[in-house]
Design a protein around this motif. Structure first.
Motif, PDB file in Angstrom:
ATOM      1  N   ASN A  30       0.828  -1.209   0.000  1.00 16.23           N
ATOM      2  CA  ASN A  30       0.000   0.000   0.000  1.00 16.23           C
ATOM      3  C   ASN A  30       0.860   1.255   0.000  1.00 16.23           C
ATOM      4  O   ASN A  30       0.531   2.245  -0.661  1.00 16.23           O
ATOM      5  CB  ASN A  30      -0.939   0.004   1.201  1.00 16.23           C
ATOM      6  CG  ASN A  30      -2.131  -0.901   1.007  1.00 16.23           C
ATOM      7  OD1 ASN A  30      -2.451  -1.304  -0.108  1.00 16.23           O
ATOM      8  ND2 ASN A  30      -2.794  -1.237   2.092  1.00 16.23           N
ATOM      9  N   HIS A  31       1.973   1.212   0.719  1.00 16.80           N
ATOM     10  CA  HIS A  31       2.873   2.369   0.749  1.00 16.80           C
ATOM     11  C   HIS A  31       3.474   2.606  -0.638  1.00 16.80           C
ATOM     12  O   HIS A  31       3.598   3.752  -1.091  1.00 16.80           O
ATOM     13  CB  HIS A  31       3.956   2.162   1.800  1.00 16.80           C
ATOM     14  CG  HIS A  31       4.602   3.421   2.244  1.00 16.80           C
ATOM     15  ND1 HIS A  31       5.327   3.512   3.383  1.00 16.80           N
ATOM     16  CD2 HIS A  31       4.650   4.665   1.696  1.00 16.80           C
ATOM     17  CE1 HIS A  31       5.800   4.746   3.519  1.00 16.80           C
ATOM     18  NE2 HIS A  31       5.390   5.452   2.501  1.00 16.80           N
ATOM     19  N   ILE A  32       3.827   1.534  -1.313  1.00 13.68           N
ATOM     20  CA  ILE A  32       4.355   1.656  -2.684  1.00 13.68           C
ATOM     21  C   ILE A  32       3.308   2.320  -3.577  1.00 13.68           C
ATOM     22  O   ILE A  32       3.620   3.233  -4.347  1.00 13.68           O
ATOM     23  CB  ILE A  32       4.750   0.274  -3.238  1.00 13.68           C
ATOM     24  CG1 ILE A  32       5.953  -0.295  -2.478  1.00 13.68           C
ATOM     25  CG2 ILE A  32       5.035   0.344  -4.740  1.00 13.68           C
ATOM     26  CD1 ILE A  32       6.167  -1.796  -2.659  1.00 13.68           C
ATOM     27  N   TRP A  33       2.063   1.847  -3.474  1.00 14.48           N
ATOM     28  CA  TRP A  33       0.989   2.393  -4.315  1.00 14.48           C
ATOM     29  C   TRP A  33       0.839   3.899  -4.085  1.00 14.48           C
ATOM     30  O   TRP A  33       0.727   4.667  -5.031  1.00 14.48           O
ATOM     31  CB  TRP A  33      -0.325   1.670  -4.009  1.00 14.48           C
ATOM     32  CG  TRP A  33      -1.420   1.993  -4.984  1.00 14.48           C
ATOM     33  CD1 TRP A  33      -2.234   3.085  -4.989  1.00 14.48           C
ATOM     34  CD2 TRP A  33      -1.797   1.210  -6.116  1.00 14.48           C
ATOM     35  NE1 TRP A  33      -3.109   3.033  -6.034  1.00 14.48           N
ATOM     36  CE2 TRP A  33      -2.866   1.888  -6.747  1.00 14.48           C
ATOM     37  CE3 TRP A  33      -1.356   0.003  -6.640  1.00 14.48           C
ATOM     38  CZ2 TRP A  33      -3.500   1.382  -7.884  1.00 14.48           C
ATOM     39  CZ3 TRP A  33      -1.997  -0.488  -7.782  1.00 14.48           C
ATOM     40  CH2 TRP A  33      -3.042   0.207  -8.391  1.00 14.48           C
ATOM     41  N   ILE A  34       0.850   4.289  -2.811  1.00 15.96           N
ATOM     42  CA  ILE A  34       0.722   5.711  -2.474  1.00 15.96           C
ATOM     43  C   ILE A  34       1.889   6.502  -3.069  1.00 15.96           C
ATOM     44  O   ILE A  34       1.696   7.591  -3.632  1.00 15.96           O
ATOM     45  CB  ILE A  34       0.659   5.908  -0.935  1.00 15.96           C
ATOM     46  CG1 ILE A  34      -0.594   5.253  -0.339  1.00 15.96           C
ATOM     47  CG2 ILE A  34       0.774   7.375  -0.556  1.00 15.96           C
ATOM     48  CD1 ILE A  34      -1.917   5.759  -0.842  1.00 15.96           C
ATOM     49  N   TRP A  46       4.587  -0.469 -13.184  1.00 13.34           N
ATOM     50  CA  TRP A  46       4.014   0.882 -13.230  1.00 13.34           C
ATOM     51  C   TRP A  46       5.120   1.923 -13.067  1.00 13.34           C
ATOM     52  O   TRP A  46       5.165   2.918 -13.796  1.00 13.34           O
ATOM     53  CB  TRP A  46       2.964   0.992 -12.148  1.00 13.34           C
ATOM     54  CG  TRP A  46       2.320   2.328 -11.917  1.00 13.34           C
ATOM     55  CD1 TRP A  46       2.444   3.470 -12.668  1.00 13.34           C
ATOM     56  CD2 TRP A  46       1.460   2.663 -10.834  1.00 13.34           C
ATOM     57  NE1 TRP A  46       1.702   4.486 -12.105  1.00 13.34           N
ATOM     58  CE2 TRP A  46       1.081   4.008 -10.989  1.00 13.34           C
ATOM     59  CE3 TRP A  46       0.960   1.956  -9.752  1.00 13.34           C
ATOM     60  CZ2 TRP A  46       0.235   4.658 -10.094  1.00 13.34           C
ATOM     61  CZ3 TRP A  46       0.110   2.606  -8.869  1.00 13.34           C
ATOM     62  CH2 TRP A  46      -0.249   3.942  -9.049  1.00 13.34           C
ATOM     63  N   LEU A  47       6.015   1.707 -12.126  1.00 15.85           N
ATOM     64  CA  LEU A  47       7.137   2.627 -11.929  1.00 15.85           C
ATOM     65  C   LEU A  47       7.966   2.734 -13.209  1.00 15.85           C
ATOM     66  O   LEU A  47       8.292   3.840 -13.654  1.00 15.85           O
ATOM     67  CB  LEU A  47       8.020   2.166 -10.764  1.00 15.85           C
ATOM     68  CG  LEU A  47       9.315   2.953 -10.539  1.00 15.85           C
ATOM     69  CD1 LEU A  47       9.026   4.397 -10.152  1.00 15.85           C
ATOM     70  CD2 LEU A  47      10.174   2.264  -9.477  1.00 15.85           C
ATOM     71  N   HIS A  48       8.294   1.600 -13.801  1.00 16.41           N
ATOM     72  CA  HIS A  48       9.074   1.618 -15.051  1.00 16.41           C
ATOM     73  C   HIS A  48       8.316   2.376 -16.143  1.00 16.41           C
ATOM     74  O   HIS A  48       8.913   3.169 -16.881  1.00 16.41           O
ATOM     75  CB  HIS A  48       9.376   0.198 -15.533  1.00 16.41           C
ATOM     76  CG  HIS A  48      10.388  -0.541 -14.717  1.00 16.41           C
ATOM     77  ND1 HIS A  48      11.595   0.008 -14.347  1.00 16.41           N
ATOM     78  CD2 HIS A  48      10.376  -1.792 -14.221  1.00 16.41           C
ATOM     79  CE1 HIS A  48      12.284  -0.887 -13.646  1.00 16.41           C
ATOM     80  NE2 HIS A  48      11.563  -1.978 -13.548  1.00 16.41           N
ATOM     81  N   GLN A 107      -9.939   2.788  -6.690  1.00 19.01           N
ATOM     82  CA  GLN A 107      -8.505   2.494  -6.818  1.00 19.01           C
ATOM     83  C   GLN A 107      -8.241   1.547  -7.989  1.00 19.01           C
ATOM     84  O   GLN A 107      -7.180   1.607  -8.595  1.00 19.01           O
ATOM     85  CB  GLN A 107      -7.987   1.871  -5.522  1.00 19.01           C
ATOM     86  CG  GLN A 107      -6.524   1.487  -5.588  1.00 19.01           C
ATOM     87  CD  GLN A 107      -6.045   0.761  -4.341  1.00 19.01           C
ATOM     88  OE1 GLN A 107      -6.769   0.603  -3.376  1.00 19.01           O
ATOM     89  NE2 GLN A 107      -4.807   0.330  -4.375  1.00 19.01           N
ATOM     90  N   ARG A 108      -9.159   0.680  -8.301  1.00 19.41           N
ATOM     91  CA  ARG A 108      -9.003  -0.272  -9.409  1.00 19.41           C
ATOM     92  C   ARG A 108      -9.552   0.303 -10.717  1.00 19.41           C
ATOM     93  O   ARG A 108      -8.987   0.108 -11.776  1.00 19.41           O
ATOM     94  CB  ARG A 108      -9.734  -1.582  -9.098  1.00 19.41           C
ATOM     95  CG  ARG A 108      -9.478  -2.154  -7.750  1.00 19.41           C
ATOM     96  CD  ARG A 108      -8.096  -2.700  -7.583  1.00 19.41           C
ATOM     97  NE  ARG A 108      -7.906  -3.034  -6.178  1.00 19.41           N
ATOM     98  CZ  ARG A 108      -6.777  -2.860  -5.539  1.00 19.41           C
ATOM     99  NH1 ARG A 108      -5.727  -2.382  -6.149  1.00 19.41           N
ATOM    100  NH2 ARG A 108      -6.666  -3.176  -4.277  1.00 19.41           N
ATOM    101  N   MET A 109     -10.683   1.012 -10.615  1.00 19.92           N
ATOM    102  CA  MET A 109     -11.361   1.486 -11.819  1.00 19.92           C
ATOM    103  C   MET A 109     -10.682   2.704 -12.435  1.00 19.92           C
ATOM    104  O   MET A 109     -10.608   2.815 -13.656  1.00 19.92           O
ATOM    105  CB  MET A 109     -12.832   1.773 -11.521  1.00 19.92           C
ATOM    106  CG  MET A 109     -13.585   0.515 -11.116  1.00 19.92           C
ATOM    107  SD  MET A 109     -15.358   0.668 -10.780  1.00 19.92           S
ATOM    108  CE  MET A 109     -15.607   2.308 -10.231  1.00 19.92           C
ATOM    109  N   ALA A 110     -10.180   3.632 -11.611  1.00 20.45           N
ATOM    110  CA  ALA A 110      -9.601   4.871 -12.146  1.00 20.45           C
ATOM    111  C   ALA A 110      -8.426   4.615 -13.089  1.00 20.45           C
ATOM    112  O   ALA A 110      -8.382   5.204 -14.179  1.00 20.45           O
ATOM    113  CB  ALA A 110      -9.192   5.801 -11.004  1.00 20.45           C
ATOM    114  N   PRO A 111      -7.460   3.743 -12.742  1.00 15.48           N
ATOM    115  CA  PRO A 111      -6.369   3.500 -13.691  1.00 15.48           C
ATOM    116  C   PRO A 111      -6.861   2.878 -15.002  1.00 15.48           C
ATOM    117  O   PRO A 111      -6.348   3.211 -16.078  1.00 15.48           O
ATOM    118  CB  PRO A 111      -5.439   2.533 -12.939  1.00 15.48           C
ATOM    119  CG  PRO A 111      -5.727   2.765 -11.500  1.00 15.48           C
ATOM    120  CD  PRO A 111      -7.199   3.081 -11.444  1.00 15.48           C
TER     121      PRO A 111
END
Length: 188
Positions: A63-67, A106-108, A172-176
């Motif tokens: 969760n911290h990574i996602w944030i 995602w980061l890449h 959180q799932r739908m927006a991306p």
């Protein structure tokens, strides 16, 4: 409710409830714009690690990574990813590992490292598992790479991602998925 759970868990000495509630409250605070909630995610992770609560620890760091990714804190995300992926691999937490490798994809992608993003996304997607929230970020990232490259398969992947995301009913799932579909429509 998370505050009440934190207070009760501290009072009765329940590390698992405390870690879980800190994670929930930290995530909610961050998602509502208060990045000070990251300290709660750190505390959740630390408590879970100290108490051997591997699932709670993996969820907190994920969760911290996602944030960090949502807020374009890429250096922080990179450090957390290294630690989280090593943690999940060491403890054979396959679902968490898949999710964190999806986050690394995602980061890449955000860094313009499309080949690395595609590699990580495909790694997750070929692993034996049921499609779901651990595969959804990988699916969306792969589709976004394909959109940027003009690949005709992008639309099919985006439809699949939207189908999975919309079933969760979670922003959180739908927006991306919606954002990726909008980009695809714009570019095509």
């Amino acid at each position: 409710w998370a505050s009440k759970a934190i207070e009760t868990a501290r009072r009765v000495g329940s590390a698992s409830v405390l870690s879980h509630a800190l994670n929930n409250q930290g995530s909610a605070r961050c998602r509502s714009g208060d990045l000070g909630g990251r300290s709660l995610l750190d505390e959740s992770y630390r408590i879970a690690r100290e108490e051997g609560l591997d699932d709670h620890a993996a969820r907190a760091i994920s969760n911290h990574i996602w944030i960090a990714l949502e807020n374009r804190l890429y250096e922080e995300a990179s450090v957390l990813l290294d630690e989280g992926i090593a943690f999940a691999e060491d403890r054979e937490l396959e679902g968490n590992l898949n999710y964190m490798v999806s986050e690394r994809a995602w980061l890449h992608f955000d860094r313009g490292e499309w080949d690395l993003a595609e590699h990580d996304a495909r790694w997750v997607l070929v692993r034996p598992q049921a499609p779901g929230i651990t595969t959804l970020p990988a699916l969306i990232t792969l589709a976004r790479v394909q959109v940027r490259r003009g690949d005709p398969e992008a639309g099919r992947l985006l439809d699949e991602a939207w189908d999975l995301a919309s079933r969760t009913g979670e922003l959180q799932r739908m927006a991306p998925a919606v954002s990726a579909r909008a980009e695809h429509a714009w570019l095509s």
